[in-house]
Design a protein around this motif. Structure first.
Motif, PDB file in Angstrom:
ATOM      1  N   LEU A 157       0.726   2.757  18.993  1.00  0.00           N
ATOM      2  CA  LEU A 157      -0.151   3.492  19.892  1.00  0.00           C
ATOM      3  C   LEU A 157       0.582   3.857  21.179  1.00  0.00           C
ATOM      4  O   LEU A 157       0.466   4.977  21.682  1.00  0.00           O
ATOM      5  CB  LEU A 157      -1.403   2.677  20.204  1.00  0.00           C
ATOM      6  CG  LEU A 157      -2.423   3.343  21.133  1.00  0.00           C
ATOM      7  CD1 LEU A 157      -2.884   4.681  20.568  1.00  0.00           C
ATOM      8  CD2 LEU A 157      -3.614   2.425  21.377  1.00  0.00           C
ATOM      9  N   ARG A 206      -4.938  -3.796  26.655  1.00  0.00           N
ATOM     10  CA  ARG A 206      -5.793  -3.461  25.508  1.00  0.00           C
ATOM     11  C   ARG A 206      -5.029  -2.674  24.455  1.00  0.00           C
ATOM     12  O   ARG A 206      -5.338  -2.744  23.273  1.00  0.00           O
ATOM     13  CB  ARG A 206      -7.021  -2.685  25.996  1.00  0.00           C
ATOM     14  CG  ARG A 206      -7.976  -3.551  26.816  1.00  0.00           C
ATOM     15  CD  ARG A 206      -9.112  -2.758  27.380  1.00  0.00           C
ATOM     16  NE  ARG A 206      -9.981  -3.632  28.176  1.00  0.00           N
ATOM     17  CZ  ARG A 206     -10.592  -3.263  29.283  1.00  0.00           C
ATOM     18  NH1 ARG A 206     -10.427  -2.042  29.752  1.00  0.00           N
ATOM     19  NH2 ARG A 206     -11.363  -4.096  29.945  1.00  0.00           N
ATOM     20  N   ILE A 207      -4.032  -1.891  24.900  1.00  0.00           N
ATOM     21  CA  ILE A 207      -3.208  -1.177  23.926  1.00  0.00           C
ATOM     22  C   ILE A 207      -2.544  -2.181  22.985  1.00  0.00           C
ATOM     23  O   ILE A 207      -2.419  -1.949  21.778  1.00  0.00           O
ATOM     24  CB  ILE A 207      -2.154  -0.311  24.644  1.00  0.00           C
ATOM     25  CG1 ILE A 207      -2.829   0.861  25.355  1.00  0.00           C
ATOM     26  CG2 ILE A 207      -1.107   0.209  23.658  1.00  0.00           C
ATOM     27  CD1 ILE A 207      -1.875   1.733  26.134  1.00  0.00           C
ATOM     28  N   THR A 210      -4.836  -3.120  20.134  1.00  0.00           N
ATOM     29  CA  THR A 210      -5.284  -2.098  19.205  1.00  0.00           C
ATOM     30  C   THR A 210      -4.666  -2.350  17.836  1.00  0.00           C
ATOM     31  O   THR A 210      -3.456  -2.584  17.733  1.00  0.00           O
ATOM     32  CB  THR A 210      -4.870  -0.699  19.702  1.00  0.00           C
ATOM     33  OG1 THR A 210      -5.414  -0.483  21.010  1.00  0.00           O
ATOM     34  CG2 THR A 210      -5.383   0.380  18.765  1.00  0.00           C
ATOM     35  N   GLY A 215      -3.133   2.489  15.630  1.00  0.00           N
ATOM     36  CA  GLY A 215      -2.044   3.002  16.444  1.00  0.00           C
ATOM     37  C   GLY A 215      -1.130   3.930  15.665  1.00  0.00           C
ATOM     38  O   GLY A 215      -0.695   4.966  16.170  1.00  0.00           O
ATOM     39  N   ALA A 261      -9.325   5.121  20.942  1.00  0.00           N
ATOM     40  CA  ALA A 261      -9.121   4.050  19.965  1.00  0.00           C
ATOM     41  C   ALA A 261      -8.791   2.714  20.618  1.00  0.00           C
ATOM     42  O   ALA A 261      -8.843   1.674  19.967  1.00  0.00           O
ATOM     43  CB  ALA A 261      -7.993   4.433  19.001  1.00  0.00           C
ATOM     44  N   ILE A 262      -8.470   2.720  21.909  1.00  0.00           N
ATOM     45  CA  ILE A 262      -8.125   1.481  22.604  1.00  0.00           C
ATOM     46  C   ILE A 262      -9.372   0.643  22.810  1.00  0.00           C
ATOM     47  O   ILE A 262     -10.410   1.169  23.222  1.00  0.00           O
ATOM     48  CB  ILE A 262      -7.472   1.795  23.967  1.00  0.00           C
ATOM     49  CG1 ILE A 262      -6.200   2.638  23.776  1.00  0.00           C
ATOM     50  CG2 ILE A 262      -7.145   0.521  24.733  1.00  0.00           C
ATOM     51  CD1 ILE A 262      -5.614   3.150  25.075  1.00  0.00           C
ATOM     52  N   PRO A 263      -9.342  -0.651  22.531  1.00  0.00           N
ATOM     53  CA  PRO A 263     -10.509  -1.493  22.796  1.00  0.00           C
ATOM     54  C   PRO A 263     -10.985  -1.345  24.236  1.00  0.00           C
ATOM     55  O   PRO A 263     -10.189  -1.394  25.169  1.00  0.00           O
ATOM     56  CB  PRO A 263      -9.992  -2.912  22.511  1.00  0.00           C
ATOM     57  CG  PRO A 263      -8.881  -2.723  21.519  1.00  0.00           C
ATOM     58  CD  PRO A 263      -8.231  -1.418  21.915  1.00  0.00           C
TER      59      PRO A 263
END
Length: 321
Positions: A157, A206-207, A210, A215, A261-263
Motif C-alpha cells: 500500500l 494504519r497503513i 492494512t 495493499g 482501504a486504510i483502517p
C-alpha cells in the motif's frame, strides 16, 4: 443476504444427500477497492447553464452560499472561465476552501516518525514482485525518473501511494487547483478565507495494518493508471471547466480508493464531510452571501455535503435552477 443464502443451500444439500455429506467450505470473496463516494444523489448531477464550471446553491432566509464543485484531481494551472466566480466574490462574506489539506507532524510525534521509518524499509519494493509485474513497474518508475531505492518499502500500500504521488507530480496533476488560485484571488479582494488541515501522522501506522492483499490490489491499480497516463484526468478537467458534471465525474479515483482501504479511513472521510458541511452551515448564519469549494464526489454523494445540508433544512438548488 448472500451468507444466509449460502447457508440455506448447504442445509438443503445435507437434508437431501447422504448422511456423510459435508458442508462445502465458504467462498472467500477477493478484496476490492471501494470508493466511499461511489453512489451519488442523481438529482444533483446536472449540467450548469452559466458560463464556466457548475455551481450549486445552499440558502436560508437571508443568506446564500454559492458552492463550486471542484475536481479531486486536475492539471496544475488549468484554465477556466472565472467570470461567475469573480462576480460572486464581490461582497462575499468569506470563501471556504476544500478541506483536503493533510500533513504529518513528524517533528512532534515520535510514533509517527517511527511508523514512517518502518514504511521506508525492507529493500526495493520491486524485488517482491513477480517478473512480469516487476518489468511493468520498472518501466513506469524509470519513465517517472526514479530509481529502485525510491520505493524502499515492503508494504504494497505504501508503494502504491508513493507511486500515485510520483505519477501525479510527473504529469503535473494536483488536488490543490483551482483552490490555490481561488485563495489568491480572495486574499487580493480582502475576503476572509476558511480552510482546514488534518494531521495524518496516525494514518502512517494504519497503513502498516492494512492487509497485504488489499495493499497489493491498490498497487496494481495505481500501476495500471500510471501506464494509462493522464488522459482521463485531463478530459475530466476540460469537462468540468464547461459545466459538464457527468464528464467531470469521470475522473480517476484510484488514489482516493487506496486511501479508503486504510483502517480508520472511513472515519476520516466522515469527519471531512461533516466539517465541510458545518463550515457552510456556519457561513449561513451571516446575512449576505459566501462561496464554498467542495470536491465534486464528496459534494454530490449520498450522505455527502449537500445531502447533509438538505437534511438540516437548508434549501439546496442545482446548477440547472
Amino acid at each position: 443476504m448472500r451468507t444466509r443464502l449460502a447457508l440455506l443451500i448447504a442445509v438443503v444439500g445435507l437434508l437431501a444427500g447422504p448422511a456423510a455429506a459435508q458442508t462445502p467450505p465458504p467462498t472467500i470473496e477477493p478484496p476490492v477497492l471501494e470508493d466511499p463516494d461511489a453512489v451519488l444523489v442523481q438529482e444533483l448531477v446536472v449540467r450548469g447553464h452559466l458560463p464556466g464550471p457548475a455551481w450549486w446553491r445552499v440558502s436560508d432566509e437571508d443568506t446564500t452560499v454559492y458552492v463550486l464543485g471542484v475536481p479531486s484531481l486536475a492539471p496544475k494551472r488549468m484554465q477556466w472561465d472565472r467570470s461567475i466566480f469573480e462576480r460572486r466574490l464581490e461582497g462575499a462574506n468569506e470563501v471556504i476552501l476544500p478541506f483536503v489539506n493533510v500533513k504529518a507532524k513528524l517533528g512532534g510525534s515520535i510514533g509517527a516518525a517511527w511508523n514512517l521509518l518502518r514504511l521506508k524499509s525492507g529493500g526495493p519494493f520491486e524485488k517482491r514482485l513477480d517478473p512480469a509485474t516487476r518489468a511493468r513497474f520498472v518501466a513506469v518508475r524509470e519513465r517517472l525518473g526514479h530509481d529502485a531505492d525510491h520505493y524502499d518499502t515492503k508494504n504494497p500500500l505504501a508503494a502504491g501511494v508513493q507511486l500515485a504521488i510520483d505519477y501525479r507530480d510527473a504529469n503535473e496533476l494536483t488536488n490543490m487547483d483551482p483552490a490555490k488560485l481561488v485563495r489568491l484571488l480572495a486574499e487580493r479582494k480582502g475576503v476572509k478565507v476558511v480552510s482546514k488541515s488534518y494531521d495524518l501522522g496516525a494514518q502512517l501506522g494504519r497503513i502498516l495494518r492494512t492487509p497485504a492483499s488489499v495493499g497489493r490490489l491498490c498497487f496494481d491499480e495505481v500501476l495500471a493508471q500510471a501506464e494509462a497516463g493522464p488522459g482521463v484526468t485531463r478530459a475530466a478537467a476540460a469537462a468540468w471547466a464547461q459545466g459538464d458534471v457527468d464528464g467531470a465525474l469521470a475522473n480517476e479515483r484510484t488514489y482516493e480508493r487506496c486511501l479508503a482501504a486504510i483502517p480508520g479511513a472511513r472515519t476520516y472521510d466522515e469527519r471531512t464531510k461533516a466539517d465541510q458541511a458545518a463550515a457552510i452551515a456556519e457561513a449561513l448564519k451571516t446575512p449576505g452571501h459566501a462561496i464554498a469549494l467542495v470536491p465534486l464526489r464528496p459534494l454530490l454523494a449520498q450522505n455527502g455535503v449537500l445531502a447533509r445540508l438538505s437534511a438540516q433544512g437548508f434549501t439546496v438548488k442545482t446548477p440547472a435552477e
